[in-house]
Scaffold this motif. Structure first.
Motif, PDB file in Angstrom:
ATOM      1  N   ILE A 150     -12.586   2.974   3.068  1.00  0.00           N
ATOM      2  CA  ILE A 150     -13.059   3.731   1.908  1.00  0.00           C
ATOM      3  C   ILE A 150     -12.631   5.191   2.050  1.00  0.00           C
ATOM      4  CG2 ILE A 150     -15.108   4.598   0.692  1.00  0.00           C
ATOM      5  CD1 ILE A 150     -14.727   1.637   0.249  1.00  0.00           C
ATOM      6  N   GLY A 151     -12.818   5.738   3.236  1.00  0.00           N
ATOM      7  CA  GLY A 151     -12.494   7.148   3.458  1.00  0.00           C
ATOM      8  C   GLY A 151     -11.025   7.471   3.230  1.00  0.00           C
ATOM      9  N   PHE A 152     -10.147   6.535   3.539  1.00  0.00           N
ATOM     10  CA  PHE A 152      -8.711   6.769   3.398  1.00  0.00           C
ATOM     11  C   PHE A 152      -8.196   6.623   1.976  1.00  0.00           C
ATOM     12  CE2 PHE A 152      -8.236   6.022   8.002  1.00  0.00           C
ATOM     13  CZ  PHE A 152      -7.387   7.072   8.272  1.00  0.00           C
ATOM     14  N   ALA A 153      -8.961   5.949   1.118  1.00  0.00           N
ATOM     15  CA  ALA A 153      -8.408   5.492  -0.159  1.00  0.00           C
ATOM     16  C   ALA A 153      -8.052   6.615  -1.128  1.00  0.00           C
ATOM     17  CB  ALA A 153      -9.414   4.558  -0.829  1.00  0.00           C
ATOM     18  N   ASP A 154      -6.962   6.387  -1.874  1.00  0.00           N
ATOM     19  CA  ASP A 154      -6.627   7.228  -3.023  1.00  0.00           C
ATOM     20  C   ASP A 154      -7.166   6.592  -4.301  1.00  0.00           C
ATOM     21  OD1 ASP A 154      -4.847   9.313  -1.890  1.00  0.00           O
ATOM     22  OD2 ASP A 154      -3.727   7.557  -1.244  1.00  0.00           O
ATOM     23  N   GLN A 155      -7.332   5.268  -4.269  1.00  0.00           N
ATOM     24  CA  GLN A 155      -7.830   4.522  -5.430  1.00  0.00           C
ATOM     25  C   GLN A 155      -8.622   3.344  -4.871  1.00  0.00           C
ATOM     26  OE1 GLN A 155      -7.122   4.593  -9.111  1.00  0.00           O
ATOM     27  NE2 GLN A 155      -8.741   3.068  -9.001  1.00  0.00           N
ATOM     28  N   ILE A 156      -9.781   3.092  -5.445  1.00  0.00           N
ATOM     29  CA  ILE A 156     -10.628   1.991  -4.972  1.00  0.00           C
ATOM     30  C   ILE A 156     -10.803   0.976  -6.103  1.00  0.00           C
ATOM     31  CG2 ILE A 156     -12.969   1.379  -4.216  1.00  0.00           C
ATOM     32  CD1 ILE A 156     -12.965   4.232  -2.866  1.00  0.00           C
ATOM     33  N   PHE A 157     -10.554  -0.292  -5.786  1.00  0.00           N
ATOM     34  CA  PHE A 157     -10.769  -1.370  -6.748  1.00  0.00           C
ATOM     35  C   PHE A 157     -11.959  -2.196  -6.276  1.00  0.00           C
ATOM     36  CE2 PHE A 157      -6.003  -0.940  -7.120  1.00  0.00           C
ATOM     37  CZ  PHE A 157      -6.015  -0.356  -8.377  1.00  0.00           C
ATOM     38  N   ILE A 158     -12.910  -2.430  -7.159  1.00  0.00           N
ATOM     39  CA  ILE A 158     -14.076  -3.244  -6.804  1.00  0.00           C
ATOM     40  C   ILE A 158     -13.926  -4.605  -7.471  1.00  0.00           C
ATOM     41  CG2 ILE A 158     -16.589  -3.420  -6.897  1.00  0.00           C
ATOM     42  CD1 ILE A 158     -16.679  -0.402  -6.802  1.00  0.00           C
ATOM     43  N   SER A 159     -13.816  -5.644  -6.641  1.00  0.00           N
ATOM     44  CA  SER A 159     -13.583  -6.989  -7.156  1.00  0.00           C
ATOM     45  C   SER A 159     -14.883  -7.798  -7.153  1.00  0.00           C
ATOM     46  CB  SER A 159     -12.523  -7.697  -6.295  1.00  0.00           C
ATOM     47  OG  SER A 159     -13.012  -7.879  -4.981  1.00  0.00           O
ATOM     48  N   LYS A 160     -14.829  -8.930  -7.818  1.00  0.00           N
ATOM     49  CA  LYS A 160     -15.932  -9.901  -7.822  1.00  0.00           C
ATOM     50  C   LYS A 160     -17.237  -9.329  -8.372  1.00  0.00           C
ATOM     51  CE  LYS A 160     -13.647 -12.369  -4.144  1.00  0.00           C
ATOM     52  NZ  LYS A 160     -13.679 -13.107  -2.906  1.00  0.00           N
TER      53      LYS A 160
END
Length: 347
Positions: A150-160
């Protein structure tokens, strides 16, 4: 030859990385993509897609533990791919690296900066992190690797998200926002993500993107203590609609430094150099737009772990308020040490 954009795809087992990859590979966008897999276990891209997409030149790296062995393999794989592309033996426009569910994306990202040959062929575009709405909270509770991703992300996708109620999803989004305020979050259904939200996000370019990125500039929108750098993270509970979500005291946290006073360049360089020496392994991502004494241009800076870079950005516009703003995302970073140290670097 133009630099080849590279995207790092990370996320926990079962979050849907392979589904997203299949979608990206089979969507009719006319792009030729090389995928470097260093996943092992059940989630390998299965043979049907390997056969069907043989022209996509998928390279599998199935060599056991990623964290220990992948860096050299990744380097040589990237190097071979670039060489083959130059010779016309392979035709691809971009690279996607799928990391294992337990990988720390840091060393993968660093490969693009530490090795001259790789840096001359590739442009690291962004790190994408997939989070499974059903199991995400439990994974974040129990696995530091998930929190790092999470800390590294430039973009986060939340699935399900269809498998849980809205309250659960909102709580997860809220929790992630505290860990990484600068990554936009998007709910995705069965990997159905428009290509525009996956590629060319320019999360790593040291350029004006940072400057105009509204998410970055609002990084502390949920933290209304702008007047006071030293607010010790009052759990932000009093400003939130969901105070009951704050029982997660995650070790990955973010904080923002802002000042309208200019930095003394020599002092700042010394301080940042010292901080990175001591805390580099715990510093996941950090970025900033800086007002430097003696410069009429913005200075854009960012880093991953011990690797830090800066670049001259655009000129400050006439009448624009010259505010320095930095965001740090890391593991148990001593907020006060950072904020007080930065304060002392101001003119």
């Amino acid at each position: 030859m133009a630099l080849i954009p590279a995207t790092i795809l990370t996320g926990f087992l079962g979050a849907g990385k392979t589904t997203l990859l299949k979608r990206v590979l089979t969507e009719a966008h006319g792009q030729k993509i090389a995928v470097i897999e260093n996943e092992f276990g059940d989630e390998d891209i299965d043979s049907d897609i390997l056969v069907r997409d043989s022209e996509e030149q998928i390279i599998q790296l199935n060599n056991g533990c990623v964290c220990c062995t992948i860096r050299e393999d990744l380097r040589s794989t990237l190097s071979d791919l670039a060489a083959k592309k130059r010779k016309g033996e392979l035709d691809f426009e971009r690279v996607v690296i799928e990391t294992t569910g337990l990988a720390d994306p840091g060393p993968v990202a660093q490969t693009f900066f530490m090795d001259d040959e790789i840096a001359e062929s590739y442009l690291l575009d962004s790190i994408l992190t997939l989070v499974d709405a059903k199991h995400g909270n439990g994974q974040l509770d129990s696995r530091q690797e998930a929190r790092r991703q999470i800390g590294f992300a430039d973009q986060i996708f939340i699935s399900k998200t269809d498998l849980v109620d809205d309250g659960t999803v909102e709580a997860l989004i809220h929790r992630i926002k505290h860990m990484n305020p600068r990554a936009p979050q998007r709910k995705v259904h069965f990997g159905e993500v428009p290509i525009a939200e996956v590629f060319d996000l320019r999360g790593f370019n040291l350029n004006a993107k940072l400057d105009i990125d509204p998410e970055f500039l609002n990084a502390d929108a949920h933290d209304h203590h702008d007047h006071d750098h030293h607010d010790h993270d009052h759990e932000h509970g009093e400003h939130c609609d969901h105070p009951h979500h704050h029982h997660h005291d995650d070790d990955v946290k973010s904080f923002v430094f802002k000042s309208d006073r200019a930095f003394n360049p020599a002092k700042l360089e010394d301080f940042l150099g010292a901080i990175v020496q001591v805390y580099g392994p715990k510093m996941l991502r950090y970025k900033g737009v800086l007002n430097m004494k003696g410069s009429d241009r913005k200075v854009i800076f960012q880093g991953v772990h011990q690797l830090m870079g800066s670049d001259l950005g655009p000129k400050w516009a006439p009448g624009e308020k010259k505010t320095s703003k930095m965001v740090f995302i890391g593991l148990d970073l001593p907020r006060d040490v950072f904020l007080q140290g930065l304060e002392q670097c101001l003119v």
